[in-house]
Design an enzyme around this catalytic site. Structure first.
Site, PDB file in Angstrom:
ATOM      1  N   VAL A   1      58.981 110.182  18.570  1.00  0.00           N
ATOM      2  CA  VAL A   1      60.214 110.666  18.079  1.00  0.00           C
ATOM      3  C   VAL A   1      61.382 111.213  19.325  1.00  0.00           C
ATOM      4  O   VAL A   1      60.756 112.009  20.199  1.00  0.00           O
ATOM      5  CB  VAL A   1      60.018 112.108  17.163  1.00  0.00           C
ATOM      6  CG1 VAL A   1      61.548 112.214  16.566  1.00  0.00           C
ATOM      7  CG2 VAL A   1      59.161 111.841  15.957  1.00  0.00           C
ATOM      8  N   LYS A   2      62.618 110.289  19.357  1.00  0.00           N
ATOM      9  CA  LYS A   2      63.118 110.566  20.559  1.00  0.00           C
ATOM     10  C   LYS A   2      64.214 111.858  20.185  1.00  0.00           C
ATOM     11  O   LYS A   2      64.834 111.778  19.225  1.00  0.00           O
ATOM     12  CB  LYS A   2      64.122 109.470  20.826  1.00  0.00           C
ATOM     13  CG  LYS A   2      63.327 108.366  21.393  1.00  0.00           C
ATOM     14  CD  LYS A   2      64.264 106.806  21.673  1.00  0.00           C
ATOM     15  CE  LYS A   2      65.047 107.111  22.865  1.00  0.00           C
ATOM     16  NZ  LYS A   2      65.512 105.947  23.265  1.00  0.00           N
TER      17      LYS A   2
END
EC number: 2.2.1.2
Length: 359
Positions: free
Chosen positions: A138-139
């Site tokens: 997850v960025k």
């Protein structure tokens, strides 16, 4: 033998900075994995905006979603998440062979949450559950609020790619947050092997901004430093990585299965046509790092790259160059703060344009 595979033999992972349904359905991504040694994928709102605009493979789904789903952000997710899952599945064998060290796909939290710690944590947890793949990253943006969220997510065992980093200090703050998050996770008795993170340092944007300041100074001395800030910064950021993850604070965590947080070189396509097209690739090849390449830069590496390990070479020269920037009055930390703010705004603009396109 493909030159690009030599890079992985030198200890660096090559990821593709692109994702679209075309790449998945026509076998292009599978071919890059097999032939080029590509071992991961990064994406962002700008990439998906381009994919939606250029690929015919979204039209039927988009028409259906416009009839069935009123919320535009949920339409976006319904279009994008199948691509993310398919890419994760394609890379899953590599993820498993590498014991979870490689084979990841990144998906960004909504850019509007960049300065909202609790909102970022909640959104990251929701996306993690929604995608439901062990090789998802997850960025999360490397803003102060994003770094706090990252620490919490690490404690929770959620894989994170901390993005929009533009300085050694920003990277170090992320390393420290990772170690703190792992420490809290260890204290709870949780499995440290269940937390993977990377730190994405953006390169070409740094040179673009610094070069403008050097041009403003206008001396022969300043002009001779154009195109050198980003690589010098990256080399010293790697030294900070080694000090952190070879140091005593991490050694005890590593003994319990914790993985170091690799640096990921991002924004590696040159923006100045006068610079060598592999400026942000060849000088930064080294062990325990990742380089995410746009298609054009990957093609250049394949065509005329000369991969040798250079990341730990000329470190003293890099340090001297950064000192010279300071002497000339170029404040690299101030540049980084401006670039991070501009990067958040750029992703938010792309995200809103993407939602308008979907709506």
């Amino acid at each position: 033998m493909n030159i690009t595979k030599d890079v992985s033999r030198l200890g660096q992972s090559l990821w593709l900075d692109n994702l679209s349904r075309d790449l998945l359905r026509d076998g292009a991504l599978a071919k890059m994995i097999a032939e080029d040694g590509v071992s991961g994928v990064t994406s962002n709102p700008s990439i998906f905006q381009n994919a939606l605009a250029t690929s015919p493979h979204y039209a039927d789904d988009l028409a259906r979603l416009r009839r069935e789903e009123a919320d535009v952000e949920r339409r976006y997710e319904a279009l994008v998440i199948p691509d993310i899952r398919d890419a994760c599945d394609l890379l899953l064998p590599l993820f498993e062979r590498s014991a979870g060290n490689d084979g990841y796909v990144s998906l960004e939290v909504a850019p509007r949450l960049a300065y909202d710690t609790s909102g970022t944590v909640d959104e990251a947890r929701r996306l993690w559950s929604l995608v439901d793949r062990p090789n998802l990253l997850v960025k999360v943006p490397g803003t102060p609020e994003g770094v706090d969220a990252f620490e919490t997510l690490t404690q929770l065992g959620i894989n994170v790619n901390v993005t929009l980093l533009f300085s050694i200090a920003q990277a170090q703050a992320v390393f420290d947050a990772y170690v703190r998050g792992l420490g809290k996770r260890a204290a709870s008795g949780a499995d440290l092997r269940r937390a993977k993170a990377v730190a994405s340092l953006f390169l070409s944007r740094v040179d673009t901004a610094v070069d403008a300041e050097l041009a403003g100074i206008g001396t022969q001395e300043s002009l001779s430093l154009r195109g050198k800030a980003a690589v010098a910064m990256a080399k010293l950021a790697y030294q900070a990585y080694l000090e952190t993850f070879r140091g005593p604070a991490f050694t005890a965590l590593a003994a319990r299965g914790a993985r170091p947080q690799f640096l990921l070189w991002a924004s590696t396509g040159v923006k100045n046509p006068d610079y060598h097209d592999l400026l942000y690739v060849e000088p930064l090849i080294g062990r325990e790092t990742i380089n995410t390449l746009p298609d054009k830069t990957l093609a250049a590496l394949r065509d005329h790259g000369q991969p040798v390990p250079q990341l730990e070479q000329a470190v003293d020269e890099a340090s001297a160059q950064l000192a010279e920037f300071a002497r000339l009055g170029v404040d690299l930390d101030a540049v980084a703060a401006r670039l991070q703010d501009a990067g958040v705004k750029q992703f938010e603009t792309s995200y809103q344009a993407l939602l308008a396109q979907i709506g």
